[in-house]
Design a protein around this motif. Sequence first.
Motif, PDB file in Angstrom:
ATOM      1  N   HIS A   1       0.830  -1.198   0.000  1.00  0.00           N
ATOM      2  CA  HIS A   1       0.000   0.000   0.000  1.00  0.00           C
ATOM      3  C   HIS A   1       0.868   1.254   0.000  1.00  0.00           C
ATOM      4  N   VAL A   2       0.250   2.379  -0.254  1.00  0.00           N
ATOM      5  CA  VAL A   2       0.922   3.676  -0.255  1.00  0.00           C
ATOM      6  C   VAL A   2       0.450   4.465   0.967  1.00  0.00           C
ATOM      7  N   VAL A   3       1.386   5.140   1.621  1.00  0.00           N
ATOM      8  CA  VAL A   3       1.062   5.952   2.791  1.00  0.00           C
ATOM      9  C   VAL A   3       0.752   7.375   2.334  1.00  0.00           C
ATOM     10  N   ALA A   4      -0.432   7.852   2.678  1.00  0.00           N
ATOM     11  CA  ALA A   4      -0.833   9.209   2.322  1.00  0.00           C
ATOM     12  C   ALA A   4      -0.148  10.222   3.229  1.00  0.00           C
ATOM     13  N   ASP A   5      -0.043  11.451   2.750  1.00  0.00           N
ATOM     14  CA  ASP A   5       0.435  12.567   3.565  1.00  0.00           C
ATOM     15  C   ASP A   5      -0.779  13.190   4.250  1.00  0.00           C
ATOM     16  N   PRO A   6      -0.943  13.005   5.570  1.00  0.00           N
ATOM     17  CA  PRO A   6      -2.173  13.454   6.227  1.00  0.00           C
ATOM     18  C   PRO A   6      -2.284  14.968   6.361  1.00  0.00           C
ATOM     19  N   TYR A   7      -1.172  15.694   6.198  1.00  0.00           N
ATOM     20  CA  TYR A   7      -1.185  17.140   6.367  1.00  0.00           C
ATOM     21  C   TYR A   7      -1.314  17.895   5.047  1.00  0.00           C
ATOM     22  N   ALA A   8      -1.371  17.168   3.956  1.00  0.00           N
ATOM     23  CA  ALA A   8      -1.513  17.828   2.655  1.00  0.00           C
ATOM     24  C   ALA A   8      -2.949  18.305   2.465  1.00  0.00           C
ATOM     25  N   ASP A   9      -3.094  19.489   1.927  1.00  0.00           N
ATOM     26  CA  ASP A   9      -4.414  20.044   1.625  1.00  0.00           C
ATOM     27  C   ASP A   9      -4.800  19.570   0.228  1.00  0.00           C
ATOM     28  N   VAL A  10      -5.516  18.453   0.186  1.00  0.00           N
ATOM     29  CA  VAL A  10      -5.838  17.802  -1.084  1.00  0.00           C
ATOM     30  C   VAL A  10      -7.351  17.839  -1.293  1.00  0.00           C
ATOM     31  N   PRO A  11      -7.857  18.774  -2.088  1.00  0.00           N
ATOM     32  CA  PRO A  11      -9.294  18.815  -2.369  1.00  0.00           C
ATOM     33  C   PRO A  11      -9.730  17.562  -3.136  1.00  0.00           C
ATOM     34  N   PRO A  12     -11.010  17.199  -3.062  1.00  0.00           N
ATOM     35  CA  PRO A  12     -11.495  16.045  -3.819  1.00  0.00           C
ATOM     36  C   PRO A  12     -11.167  16.152  -5.297  1.00  0.00           C
ATOM     37  N   GLY A  13     -10.676  15.061  -5.845  1.00  0.00           N
ATOM     38  CA  GLY A  13     -10.325  15.022  -7.263  1.00  0.00           C
ATOM     39  C   GLY A  13      -8.925  15.495  -7.585  1.00  0.00           C
ATOM     40  N   SER A  14      -8.191  15.982  -6.582  1.00  0.00           N
ATOM     41  CA  SER A  14      -6.825  16.451  -6.812  1.00  0.00           C
ATOM     42  C   SER A  14      -5.858  15.279  -6.790  1.00  0.00           C
ATOM     43  N   PRO A  15      -4.662  15.460  -7.364  1.00  0.00           N
ATOM     44  CA  PRO A  15      -3.656  14.389  -7.314  1.00  0.00           C
ATOM     45  C   PRO A  15      -3.316  14.004  -5.885  1.00  0.00           C
ATOM     46  N   ALA A  16      -2.936  12.763  -5.703  1.00  0.00           N
ATOM     47  CA  ALA A  16      -2.623  12.250  -4.376  1.00  0.00           C
ATOM     48  C   ALA A  16      -1.373  12.894  -3.809  1.00  0.00           C
ATOM     49  N   ALA A  17      -1.356  13.035  -2.497  1.00  0.00           N
ATOM     50  CA  ALA A  17      -0.158  13.492  -1.794  1.00  0.00           C
ATOM     51  C   ALA A  17       0.386  12.310  -1.005  1.00  0.00           C
TER      52      ALA A  17
ATOM     53  N   TRP B   1       6.388   9.972   1.257  1.00  0.00           N
ATOM     54  CA  TRP B   1       7.384   9.114   0.617  1.00  0.00           C
ATOM     55  C   TRP B   1       8.244   8.375   1.643  1.00  0.00           C
ATOM     56  N   ASP B   2       8.614   9.031   2.725  1.00  0.00           N
ATOM     57  CA  ASP B   2       9.469   8.372   3.712  1.00  0.00           C
ATOM     58  C   ASP B   2       8.788   7.149   4.301  1.00  0.00           C
ATOM     59  N   ALA B   3       7.538   7.302   4.724  1.00  0.00           N
ATOM     60  CA  ALA B   3       6.817   6.176   5.325  1.00  0.00           C
ATOM     61  C   ALA B   3       6.507   5.096   4.296  1.00  0.00           C
ATOM     62  N   THR B   4       6.198   5.517   3.072  1.00  0.00           N
ATOM     63  CA  THR B   4       5.898   4.553   2.014  1.00  0.00           C
ATOM     64  C   THR B   4       7.106   3.675   1.718  1.00  0.00           C
ATOM     65  N   LEU B   5       8.275   4.274   1.594  1.00  0.00           N
ATOM     66  CA  LEU B   5       9.474   3.502   1.282  1.00  0.00           C
ATOM     67  C   LEU B   5       9.943   2.695   2.493  1.00  0.00           C
ATOM     68  N   ALA B   6       9.749   3.218   3.687  1.00  0.00           N
ATOM     69  CA  ALA B   6      10.114   2.461   4.890  1.00  0.00           C
ATOM     70  C   ALA B   6       9.309   1.172   4.974  1.00  0.00           C
ATOM     71  N   PHE B   7       8.043   1.221   4.562  1.00  0.00           N
ATOM     72  CA  PHE B   7       7.233  -0.001   4.600  1.00  0.00           C
ATOM     73  C   PHE B   7       7.752  -1.032   3.615  1.00  0.00           C
ATOM     74  N   ARG B   8       8.233  -0.599   2.482  1.00  0.00           N
ATOM     75  CA  ARG B   8       8.805  -1.548   1.529  1.00  0.00           C
ATOM     76  C   ARG B   8      10.091  -2.171   2.074  1.00  0.00           C
ATOM     77  N   ARG B   9      10.886  -1.386   2.770  1.00  0.00           N
ATOM     78  CA  ARG B   9      12.084  -1.954   3.394  1.00  0.00           C
ATOM     79  C   ARG B   9      11.709  -3.000   4.446  1.00  0.00           C
ATOM     80  N   HIS B  10      10.618  -2.786   5.125  1.00  0.00           N
ATOM     81  CA  HIS B  10      10.106  -3.775   6.083  1.00  0.00           C
ATOM     82  C   HIS B  10       9.788  -5.094   5.380  1.00  0.00           C
ATOM     83  N   LEU B  11       9.134  -5.038   4.243  1.00  0.00           N
ATOM     84  CA  LEU B  11       8.790  -6.259   3.503  1.00  0.00           C
ATOM     85  C   LEU B  11      10.042  -6.953   2.993  1.00  0.00           C
ATOM     86  N   TRP B  12      10.980  -6.195   2.437  1.00  0.00           N
ATOM     87  CA  TRP B  12      12.222  -6.802   1.954  1.00  0.00           C
ATOM     88  C   TRP B  12      13.018  -7.421   3.096  1.00  0.00           C
TER      89      TRP B  12
END
Length: 380
Positions: A36-52, A55-66
Amino acid sequence: MTIRLPHGPYEPRTTPRSFGPTGSPPVSRTVFAAAHVVADPYADVPPGSPAAVDWDATLAFRRHLWAHGLGVAEAMDTAQRGMGLDWAAAAELIRRSAAEARAAGGRIAAGVGTDQLTGPAGRAAVRAAYEEQLALVEDAGAQPVLMASRALAAAATSADDYLDVYTGLLRQASGPVILHWLGPVFDPALDGYWGSADLDTATDTFLKVVAEHPDKVDGIKVSLLDAGREVDLRRRLPEGVRCYTGDDFHYPELIEGDAHGSSHALLGVFDPLGPLAAQAVRVLDAGDKEGFRALLDPTVALSRHLFEAPTRFYKTGVVLLAWLAGHQDHFTVLGGLQSARSLPHLARAYELADRLGLFPDPALAEHRMKALLSVYGGGR
């Protein structure tokens, strides 16, 4: 200490289960966790906008799996392709994750689709979109997974259209790819894929693609939640072509296999089950089928719960469990999909995961679950 869940009181575990990382991948089966991908909870992302993305948490989770010896299947359905993650973010995810894989010595495959197309498109445009993504994935150093395409499903008028597009892609691929058949239970827009709503007819077309280019197909990933059909497909594959189960309901028996063969794995449920799944397959490596099933069979209740209809919202439960396990600091899902499952559903996922011993720190998981309950006005 008792926690009061919507369906009644529950006594959480007090001691964690030990799953020490080994770094060595299983040898009897090739195993990918779709991450899965970890969202940025502090990003101001209106509905329909690109995802925020965090990256640090997302990549750390992949290192956990590896670290547990699992391969990572990147930018797949579990990463919310088409449900919050657009192509620009997916491309960045693939590049970053592939670089991390090289540094960690981990195996990585990545999804190739057509989600940069934003409106109706003909077959030529669909093929060009696939080619663009295929080039990026190969340039990044990841193994391509040719994902099912909503655009192709909308544009194709016959099985021949699928054969034409996939044949062209396989000829261009620089090495063996994984072909992914994602069923309509995961994405209703893919109903009738391979040119027919009749699964027997669709299966014949799918297998024809494989049979004509076995040197360019490492394996197939089947996500139909139909164990009998997967076994039939597996037995009809050319020699040397793997079957990667994507069946989050029947994976223990499909991975164990039978006298005629077995499935490898590329599973979304191995995101929360990663350490336990890796341990189970290593037990299978040692020839202990009973021990393998003893570890993995009890996880099916959790998986069936996470993937209950509407199945495509399983990502909400996956992210919840990552938060409860301490892999990220918040329960925020791309596109606001933390609201896609009810509180009783989430509470049941917590209980089932806790019973399995999936949380490295049960007290942290309990504290966070109580915090979530309090947001809903409960958690007494």
